[in-house]
Design a protein around this motif. Structure first.
Motif, PDB file in Angstrom:
ATOM      1  N   HIS A  58       7.984  -2.667   5.655  1.00 18.76           N
ATOM      2  CA  HIS A  58       7.659  -1.254   5.833  1.00 18.76           C
ATOM      3  C   HIS A  58       8.599  -0.441   4.957  1.00 18.76           C
ATOM      4  N   ILE A  59       8.152   0.693   4.495  1.00 18.35           N
ATOM      5  CA  ILE A  59       8.932   1.546   3.601  1.00 18.35           C
ATOM      6  C   ILE A  59      10.311   1.889   4.189  1.00 18.35           C
ATOM      7  N   THR A  60      10.403   1.979   5.513  1.00 22.38           N
ATOM      8  CA  THR A  60      11.685   2.316   6.141  1.00 22.38           C
ATOM      9  C   THR A  60      12.719   1.204   5.999  1.00 22.38           C
ATOM     10  N   GLY A  61      12.286  -0.006   5.628  1.00 22.48           N
ATOM     11  CA  GLY A  61      13.209  -1.125   5.439  1.00 22.48           C
ATOM     12  C   GLY A  61      13.818  -1.188   4.054  1.00 22.48           C
ATOM     13  N   ILE A  62      13.367  -0.329   3.137  1.00 21.79           N
ATOM     14  CA  ILE A  62      13.866  -0.344   1.756  1.00 21.79           C
ATOM     15  C   ILE A  62      15.173   0.445   1.684  1.00 21.79           C
ATOM     16  N   ILE A  63      16.246  -0.227   1.248  1.00 27.38           N
ATOM     17  CA  ILE A  63      17.534   0.448   1.140  1.00 27.38           C
ATOM     18  C   ILE A  63      17.960   0.658  -0.310  1.00 27.38           C
ATOM     19  N   GLU A  64      17.284  -0.003  -1.235  1.00 24.95           N
ATOM     20  CA  GLU A  64      17.636   0.155  -2.642  1.00 24.95           C
ATOM     21  C   GLU A  64      16.403  -0.032  -3.513  1.00 24.95           C
ATOM     22  N   GLY A  65      16.130   0.938  -4.371  1.00 27.97           N
ATOM     23  CA  GLY A  65      14.978   0.884  -5.251  1.00 27.97           C
ATOM     24  C   GLY A  65      13.993   1.993  -4.928  1.00 27.97           C
ATOM     25  N   ASN A  66      13.068   2.218  -5.829  1.00 25.69           N
ATOM     26  CA  ASN A  66      12.090   3.295  -5.695  1.00 25.69           C
ATOM     27  C   ASN A  66      10.766   2.758  -5.142  1.00 25.69           C
ATOM     28  N   PRO A  67      10.408   3.115  -3.900  1.00 30.87           N
ATOM     29  CA  PRO A  67       9.160   2.628  -3.305  1.00 30.87           C
ATOM     30  C   PRO A  67       7.912   3.017  -4.096  1.00 30.87           C
ATOM     31  N   LYS A  68       7.986   4.089  -4.871  1.00 32.45           N
ATOM     32  CA  LYS A  68       6.827   4.528  -5.649  1.00 32.45           C
ATOM     33  C   LYS A  68       6.519   3.593  -6.820  1.00 32.45           C
ATOM     34  N   LEU A  69       7.474   2.723  -7.181  1.00 34.77           N
ATOM     35  CA  LEU A  69       7.286   1.830  -8.311  1.00 34.77           C
ATOM     36  C   LEU A  69       6.972   0.392  -7.914  1.00 34.77           C
ATOM     37  N   ILE A  70       6.813   0.128  -6.614  1.00 26.98           N
ATOM     38  CA  ILE A  70       6.561  -1.237  -6.145  1.00 26.98           C
ATOM     39  C   ILE A  70       5.228  -1.760  -6.669  1.00 26.98           C
ATOM     40  N   GLN A  71       5.281  -3.000  -7.169  1.00 23.54           N
ATOM     41  CA  GLN A  71       4.069  -3.671  -7.643  1.00 23.54           C
ATOM     42  C   GLN A  71       4.086  -5.113  -7.154  1.00 23.54           C
ATOM     43  N   ALA A  72       2.917  -5.682  -6.987  1.00 22.91           N
ATOM     44  CA  ALA A  72       2.822  -7.090  -6.603  1.00 22.91           C
ATOM     45  C   ALA A  72       3.560  -7.941  -7.632  1.00 22.91           C
ATOM     46  N   ASP A 121       0.865  -1.180   0.000  1.00 22.79           N
ATOM     47  CA  ASP A 121       0.000   0.000   0.000  1.00 22.79           C
ATOM     48  C   ASP A 121       0.903   1.233   0.000  1.00 22.79           C
ATOM     49  N   ARG A 122       1.059   1.869  -1.153  1.00 25.77           N
ATOM     50  CA  ARG A 122       1.950   3.036  -1.281  1.00 25.77           C
ATOM     51  C   ARG A 122       1.556   4.177  -0.351  1.00 25.77           C
ATOM     52  N   SER A 123       0.266   4.410  -0.216  1.00 23.95           N
ATOM     53  CA  SER A 123      -0.188   5.539   0.601  1.00 23.95           C
ATOM     54  C   SER A 123       0.097   5.329   2.091  1.00 23.95           C
ATOM     55  N   ARG A 124       0.166   4.091   2.530  1.00 26.76           N
ATOM     56  CA  ARG A 124       0.435   3.799   3.943  1.00 26.76           C
ATOM     57  C   ARG A 124       1.876   3.358   4.179  1.00 26.76           C
ATOM     58  N   GLY A 125       2.595   2.984   3.125  1.00 28.95           N
ATOM     59  CA  GLY A 125       4.013   2.652   3.239  1.00 28.95           C
ATOM     60  C   GLY A 125       4.333   1.287   3.813  1.00 28.95           C
ATOM     61  N   PHE A 126       3.414   0.347   3.684  1.00 31.32           N
ATOM     62  CA  PHE A 126       3.725  -1.000   4.154  1.00 31.32           C
ATOM     63  C   PHE A 126       3.013  -2.045   3.314  1.00 31.32           C
ATOM     64  N   GLY A 127       3.422  -3.294   3.505  1.00 31.51           N
ATOM     65  CA  GLY A 127       2.831  -4.395   2.776  1.00 31.51           C
ATOM     66  C   GLY A 127       3.427  -5.710   3.236  1.00 31.51           C
ATOM     67  N   TYR A 128       3.391  -6.704   2.345  1.00 30.91           N
ATOM     68  CA  TYR A 128       3.883  -8.037   2.686  1.00 30.91           C
ATOM     69  C   TYR A 128       4.701  -8.607   1.538  1.00 30.91           C
ATOM     70  N   LEU A 129       5.724  -9.383   1.924  1.00 30.41           N
ATOM     71  CA  LEU A 129       6.547 -10.114   0.975  1.00 30.41           C
ATOM     72  C   LEU A 129       6.232 -11.591   1.133  1.00 30.41           C
ATOM     73  N   THR A 130       6.500 -12.360   0.111  1.00 31.36           N
ATOM     74  CA  THR A 130       6.416 -13.806   0.196  1.00 31.36           C
ATOM     75  C   THR A 130       7.807 -14.350  -0.086  1.00 31.36           C
ATOM     76  N   THR A 131       8.318 -15.183   0.817  1.00 33.08           N
ATOM     77  CA  THR A 131       9.639 -15.785   0.612  1.00 33.08           C
ATOM     78  C   THR A 131       9.534 -16.887  -0.431  1.00 33.08           C
TER      79      THR A 131
END
Length: 66
Positions: A28-42, A9-19
């Motif tokens: 959470h958006i604060t855990g992203i160290i590389e890449g553009n959070p605005k371009l995240i897609q499922a 959820d871009r507007s809330r800055g969090f979501g889920y990953l699947t291993t």
């Protein structure tokens, strides 16, 4: 560890990953160290580590492939 974005959820800055073995991990958006959070897609591939979070395990040091 490798996985994919399950939902984000871009507007809330969090979501889920699947291993790769099917485990669902909070991210959470604060855990992203590389890449553009605005371009995240499922379905986007990611690399990350699992660290203890406030409410259980969560993804950290997330590197987006996009």
């Amino acid at each position: 560890m490798e996985g994919k974005i399950k939902q984000y959820d871009r507007s809330r800055g969090f979501g889920y990953l699947t291993t790769t073995d099917g485990e669902e991990i909070f991210m959470h958006i604060t855990g992203i160290i590389e890449g553009n959070p605005k371009l995240i897609q499922a379905g986007d591939p990611v690399e990350f580590v699992i660290s203890p979070g406030k409410n259980g395990p969560q993804a950290a040091k997330i590197r987006l492939a996009r």
